[in-house]
Design a protein around this motif. Structure first.
Motif, mmCIF file in Angstrom:
data_model
loop_
_atom_site.group_PDB
_atom_site.id
_atom_site.type_symbol
_atom_site.label_atom_id
_atom_site.label_comp_id
_atom_site.label_asym_id
_atom_site.label_seq_id
_atom_site.Cartn_x
_atom_site.Cartn_y
_atom_site.Cartn_z
ATOM 1 N N CYS A 176 38.152 42.365 32.527
ATOM 2 C CA CYS A 176 37.549 41.866 33.777
ATOM 3 C C CYS A 176 38.250 42.482 34.987
ATOM 4 C CB CYS A 176 37.640 40.348 33.832
ATOM 5 S SG CYS A 176 36.514 39.502 32.715
ATOM 6 N N TYR A 177 39.572 42.498 34.962
ATOM 7 C CA TYR A 177 40.338 43.054 36.085
ATOM 8 C C TYR A 177 40.005 44.536 36.297
ATOM 9 C CZ TYR A 177 44.318 45.211 38.465
ATOM 10 O OH TYR A 177 45.108 45.968 39.311
ATOM 11 N N VAL A 178 40.072 45.316 35.229
ATOM 12 C CA VAL A 178 39.843 46.759 35.346
ATOM 13 C C VAL A 178 38.404 47.050 35.749
ATOM 14 C CG1 VAL A 178 39.725 48.908 34.030
ATOM 15 C CG2 VAL A 178 41.681 47.411 33.745
ATOM 16 N N SER A 179 37.448 46.322 35.167
ATOM 17 C CA SER A 179 36.033 46.571 35.447
ATOM 18 C C SER A 179 35.668 46.208 36.880
ATOM 19 C CB SER A 179 35.152 45.788 34.463
ATOM 20 O OG SER A 179 35.402 46.180 33.139
ATOM 21 N N ILE A 180 36.136 45.043 37.343
ATOM 22 C CA ILE A 180 35.823 44.620 38.713
ATOM 23 C C ILE A 180 36.478 45.560 39.716
ATOM 24 C CG2 ILE A 180 36.173 42.808 40.426
ATOM 25 C CD1 ILE A 180 35.900 40.777 38.126
ATOM 26 N N ARG A 181 37.749 45.882 39.492
ATOM 27 C CA ARG A 181 38.463 46.784 40.406
ATOM 28 C C ARG A 181 37.766 48.147 40.453
ATOM 29 N NH1 ARG A 181 41.899 51.000 39.677
ATOM 30 N NH2 ARG A 181 43.210 51.505 41.481
ATOM 31 N N GLY A 182 37.486 48.710 39.282
ATOM 32 C CA GLY A 182 36.878 50.031 39.230
ATOM 33 C C GLY A 182 35.506 50.070 39.874
ATOM 34 N N THR A 183 34.698 49.058 39.597
ATOM 35 C CA THR A 183 33.345 49.005 40.156
ATOM 36 C C THR A 183 33.381 48.864 41.672
ATOM 37 O OG1 THR A 183 32.490 48.007 38.126
ATOM 38 C CG2 THR A 183 31.156 47.765 40.108
ATOM 39 N N MET A 184 34.266 48.023 42.168
ATOM 40 C CA MET A 184 34.383 47.845 43.621
ATOM 41 C C MET A 184 34.815 49.143 44.296
ATOM 42 S SD MET A 184 33.564 44.674 44.337
ATOM 43 C CE MET A 184 34.335 44.206 45.875
ATOM 44 N N LEU A 185 35.732 49.874 43.672
ATOM 45 C CA LEU A 185 36.192 51.134 44.255
ATOM 46 C C LEU A 185 35.076 52.176 44.262
ATOM 47 C CD1 LEU A 185 39.778 51.490 42.719
ATOM 48 C CD2 LEU A 185 39.206 51.063 45.107
ATOM 49 N N VAL A 186 34.358 52.278 43.161
ATOM 50 C CA VAL A 186 33.301 53.286 43.057
ATOM 51 C C VAL A 186 32.152 52.969 44.011
ATOM 52 C CG1 VAL A 186 31.538 54.255 41.536
ATOM 53 C CG2 VAL A 186 33.872 53.944 40.694
ATOM 54 N N PRO A 190 34.776 54.302 50.870
ATOM 55 C CA PRO A 190 34.135 55.290 51.742
ATOM 56 C C PRO A 190 34.059 56.656 51.068
ATOM 57 C CG PRO A 190 35.716 53.977 52.968
ATOM 58 C CD PRO A 190 35.886 53.600 51.527
ATOM 59 N N LYS A 191 32.945 57.341 51.267
ATOM 60 C CA LYS A 191 32.704 58.612 50.577
ATOM 61 C C LYS A 191 33.733 59.676 50.931
ATOM 62 C CE LYS A 191 28.994 57.053 48.606
ATOM 63 N NZ LYS A 191 28.985 56.782 47.147
ATOM 64 N N ASP A 192 34.334 59.565 52.107
ATOM 65 C CA ASP A 192 35.301 60.575 52.524
ATOM 66 C C ASP A 192 36.715 60.261 52.021
ATOM 67 O OD1 ASP A 192 35.529 58.329 54.105
ATOM 68 O OD2 ASP A 192 36.090 59.447 55.913
ATOM 69 N N GLN A 193 36.885 59.175 51.262
ATOM 70 C CA GLN A 193 38.183 58.819 50.703
ATOM 71 C C GLN A 193 38.116 58.827 49.184
ATOM 72 O OE1 GLN A 193 40.004 55.289 52.388
ATOM 73 N NE2 GLN A 193 38.938 55.570 54.334
ATOM 74 N N LYS A 194 39.240 59.164 48.580
ATOM 75 C CA LYS A 194 39.305 59.218 47.125
ATOM 76 C C LYS A 194 40.091 58.019 46.611
ATOM 77 C CE LYS A 194 40.581 62.204 43.248
ATOM 78 N NZ LYS A 194 41.210 63.505 42.850
ATOM 79 N N ALA A 195 39.469 57.255 45.730
ATOM 80 C CA ALA A 195 40.121 56.078 45.162
ATOM 81 C C ALA A 195 41.218 56.502 44.192
ATOM 82 C CB ALA A 195 39.097 55.197 44.454
ATOM 83 N N PHE A 196 42.273 55.703 44.136
ATOM 84 C CA PHE A 196 43.370 55.992 43.222
ATOM 85 C C PHE A 196 43.045 55.454 41.827
ATOM 86 C CE2 PHE A 196 47.414 54.739 41.163
ATOM 87 C CZ PHE A 196 48.015 55.996 41.098
ATOM 88 N N THR A 197 42.716 56.349 40.916
ATOM 89 C CA THR A 197 42.446 56.030 39.513
ATOM 90 C C THR A 197 41.558 54.789 39.372
ATOM 91 O OG1 THR A 197 44.711 56.791 39.086
ATOM 92 C CG2 THR A 197 43.512 55.854 37.232
#
Length: 250
Positions: A176-186, A190-197
């Motif tokens: 749940c933690y990894v999926s929610i975090r990853g989905t929110m980041l993706v 912002p398109k001009d910023q790169k999410a950390f892993t």
């Protein structure tokens, strides 16, 4: 009941100390040295201590390590005070800890043998040390402890119905933690910023492998966790039935 000799109690105490200290040492080693000597895979990103913390929190093996440390500390305390409840000190919790460590051992070492270039965090001295201790040594020590000291017998049918779900608790929280975090980041970064892993493993990235494969992978992991726990419990019962090393130190 067989009288337990003092040396066996001392051996059990040593196991608790190992469980309490070494997994936590592995996590802290990687946490601080990722800031001091960043992993080339992430460039200088982990020089930001917040990113270093995030880099620890997104891997299942770290959750397993901290869970093992918690088990060691609580049982270490119980060794002296006899104050912990049975759900912490009993066989079912130990089966859960053993199952998690076996999964960590199998996944890491299988990947290391089949596709070593896909192994995360095996390219600096401190990550190699962490990986060897966390993914190789500690799981083996946990398995030895499980079959050396666990003497309670729980019928397989009873274990399946009443206790096997214990092994899903940590994994479900982690997913749940990894999926929610990853989905929110993706979705919202912002398109001009790169999410950390955004996702720690390619297999856990539904935006790369597709949602059908993503859910098949999650369900497979959950089934493996329950199945492995049932097998461990059965083998422990079988060990008891054959009278092999019946050391009950409770």
């Amino acid at each position: 009941m067989q009288q337990v000799k003092p040396r066996f109690l001392k051996i059990k105490y040593c196991f608790y100390v190992i469980f309490a200290i070494i997994p936590l040492f592995c996590v802290l080693l990687d946490l601080f040295f990722s800031t001091i000597q960043p992993d080339p895979q992430y460039g200088d990103a982990t020089r930001n201590f917040d990113f270093s913390i995030i880099n620890q929190s997104i891997y299942l093996s770290v959750w397993v390590a901290l869970t093992t440390t918690s088990y060691g500390i609580l049982n270490w305390i119980h060794y002296h005070t006899k104050s912990m409840p049975k759900w912490i000190t009993g066989k079912n919790n130990l089966t859960r800890i053993t199952t998690l460590n076996v999964i960590s051992f199998i996944v890491f070492n299988t990947t290391l043998l089949i596709a070593p270039t896909n192994v995360v965090g095996f390219n600096t001295w401190y990550k190699i040390l962490k990986s060897v201790l966390e993914h190789m040594l500690i799981p083996i020590v946990v398995i030895i402890y499980y079959f050396l000291f666990t003497t309670a017998s729980i019928p397989t049918k009873q274990y399946c119905k009443k206790y096997s779900w214990y092994n899903l608790i940590l994994i479900m929280f982690y997913l749940c933690y990894v999926s929610i975090r990853g989905t929110m980041l993706v979705k919202f970064m912002p398109k001009d910023q790169k999410a950390f892993t955004p996702f720690p493993y390619d297999q856990l990235n539904p935006f790369e492998v597709g949602f059908p494969i993503f859910f098949v992978g999650i369900i497979s992991l959950l089934v493996i966790a329950v199945s492995l726990a049932i097998v461990l419990n059965y083998l422990s019962n079988l060990r008891n039935k054959k009278g092999c090393i019946p050391l009950n130190t409770d």
